[in-house]
Motif scaffolding. Structure first.
Motif, PDB file in Angstrom:
ATOM      1  N   ALA A  11       0.843  -1.198   0.000  1.00 23.83           N
ATOM      2  CA  ALA A  11       0.000   0.000   0.000  1.00 23.83           C
ATOM      3  C   ALA A  11       0.879   1.248   0.000  1.00 23.83           C
ATOM      4  CB  ALA A  11      -0.918   0.010   1.198  1.00 23.83           C
ATOM      5  N   LEU A  13       0.608   4.523   0.554  1.00 23.44           N
ATOM      6  CA  LEU A  13      -0.231   5.520   1.201  1.00 23.44           C
ATOM      7  C   LEU A  13       0.344   6.868   0.911  1.00 23.44           C
ATOM      8  CD1 LEU A  13      -1.672   3.754   4.121  1.00 23.44           C
ATOM      9  CD2 LEU A  13      -2.702   5.419   2.690  1.00 23.44           C
ATOM     10  N   ASP A 107      -2.910   0.855   8.428  1.00 19.62           N
ATOM     11  CA  ASP A 107      -2.393   0.768   7.065  1.00 19.62           C
ATOM     12  C   ASP A 107      -1.159  -0.122   7.085  1.00 19.62           C
ATOM     13  OD1 ASP A 107      -0.244   1.950   4.995  1.00 19.62           O
ATOM     14  OD2 ASP A 107      -2.255   2.176   4.154  1.00 19.62           O
ATOM     15  N   ILE A 177      -4.524  -1.274  -1.269  1.00 14.30           N
ATOM     16  CA  ILE A 177      -4.770  -1.857   0.045  1.00 14.30           C
ATOM     17  C   ILE A 177      -4.967  -3.363  -0.125  1.00 14.30           C
ATOM     18  CG2 ILE A 177      -6.327  -1.873   2.032  1.00 14.30           C
ATOM     19  CD1 ILE A 177      -6.957   1.052   1.369  1.00 14.30           C
TER      20      ILE A 177
END
Length: 364
Positions: A11, A13, A107, A177
């Motif tokens: 992921a 982010l 996360d 994700i």
């Protein structure tokens, strides 16, 4: 045991949060006070927006730890959806000397460095409910590929003969994700070749407001009469989607599927607004996580419990407990979520839903 094919791209982010300041990092607290100075297990959960964490996961884990290890202490904090707060909470757990860290990451990629830090401090990390990047010692989670498949298969059953010509909308979080990748893989595998088209709308985060916006975009793009079913990532997003469909005066509502079995989702199913939710029973997951945490805290092996394996984006063959989700529609609410004690008839069938409950056979 076969390795579960849980692979996806990472992921895309901190200051240490001292024990006295843990509340600022996420409602920290302790339970199961040590009787003989036994080991401390750190428990970090990701948010309070989804009701399950405070209502089910935390108390169930604490109860099981207490049952298995009366001398153990559980040290708890909730990140409230804030990655930075969870980093600080991990630092605090390390500083306070927890023996094991049980974490449901906000996360996965962003928390990798904190998990490495815990490992370097000699603290085994158990990933709970979500796959975590980094050197985790075990994972306890539900099979999200199967969960996504169950969502779509339920939608196909609801559509019946209309499925072949159906336009389906999927509301999901960004595919970076891990959970999104797995769930989407399952959903699309069930829909492939069985519906006319699937249109995916990606929203920035799980939540009703974002889903409302995404569903409104879908209605504007496709037309109010051209949406035959909706697959939503979870029940909060299903709620937002349903609100947008109702705001557009679409009637009857197309079948909408969700996940997590929120109480409000069960009530929407009873009322006929939501068709289905994926039930991931909380107790088996919490019990397995607690048992693994206690064993690791005592320096014991976990292979007799963690019999599966999961591959994360960073680590291969992680010992795991992989559980099977249950599809819930109006036809099996009583057998699925009432019988096992998740919700009572009284909780579901408030006066607002009394007549719908009676029609659905939800009586004592």
């Amino acid at each position: 045991m076969p390795v579960k094919a849980y692979r996806c791209g990472a992921a895309a982010l901190a200051a240490v949060c001292l024990a006295a300041g843990l509340a600022a990092c996420g409602e920290a607290g302790e339970s199961g006070a040590s009787r003989r100075g036994g080991p401390t297990i750190g428990l970090l959960l990701p948010d309070i927006q989804v009701s399950r964490y405070e209502t089910f996961d935390r108390p169930l884990i604490e109860k099981k730890v207490k049952e298995l290890c009366p001398e153990c202490t559980v040290k708890y904090a909730n990140a409230k959806g804030d990655v930075a707060a969870q980093h600080q909470q991990v630092d605090s757990m390390i500083t306070s000397g927890v023996r094991v860290l049980l974490i449901d990451v906000v996360d996965a990629a962003s928390l990798r460095s904190s998990i490495v830090k815990a490992r370097d401090a000699g603290i085994p990390v158990v990933a709970y409910d979500r796959i975590a990047d980094g050197p985790v010692s075990a994972i306890v989670a539900y099979d999200l590929v199967e969960a996504g498949k169950e969502q779509s298969e339920a939608l196909l059953r609801a559509l019946g003969d209309k499925a072949r010509s159906a336009q389906i909308v999927m509301l999901d979080t960004p595919p970076v994700i891990q959970e999104t990748v797995l769930r989407t893989k399952g959903s699309l595998s069930a829909l492939q070749g069985k519906v006319r088209a699937v249109r995916t709308y990606t929203v920035g985060a799980l939540g009703a407001e974002r889903a409302y916006s995404g569903m409104s975009d879908a209605i504007a793009d496709l037309g109010a009469d051209n949406i035959d079913g909706v697959v939503a990532s979870n029940d909060l997003m299903a709620s937002g989607a349903i609100s947008a469909l109702k705001a557009a005066h679409i009637s009857p509502l197309p079948p909408v599927t969700g996940m997590d079995t929120e109480l409000t989702a069960v009530q929407r199913i009873v009322q006929g607004e939501q068709y289905m939710t994926v039930y991931k029973p909380y107790k088996p997951e919490a019990d397995a996580a607690a048992e693994i945490a206690v064993l690791l805290a005592r320096g014991r092996r976990i292979n007799h419990i963690a019999k599966d394996q999961i591959n994360s984006p960073t680590t291969q063959g992680i010992p795991a407990v992989v559980l099977t989700p249950i599809p819930v529609t109006v036809d099996n609410i009583k057998d699925a979520v009432v019988k096992d004690g998740t919700y009572t008839i009284d909780q579901i069938c408030t006066p607002k839903f009394a007549s719908a409950c009676e029609k659905a056979g939800l009586t004592y």
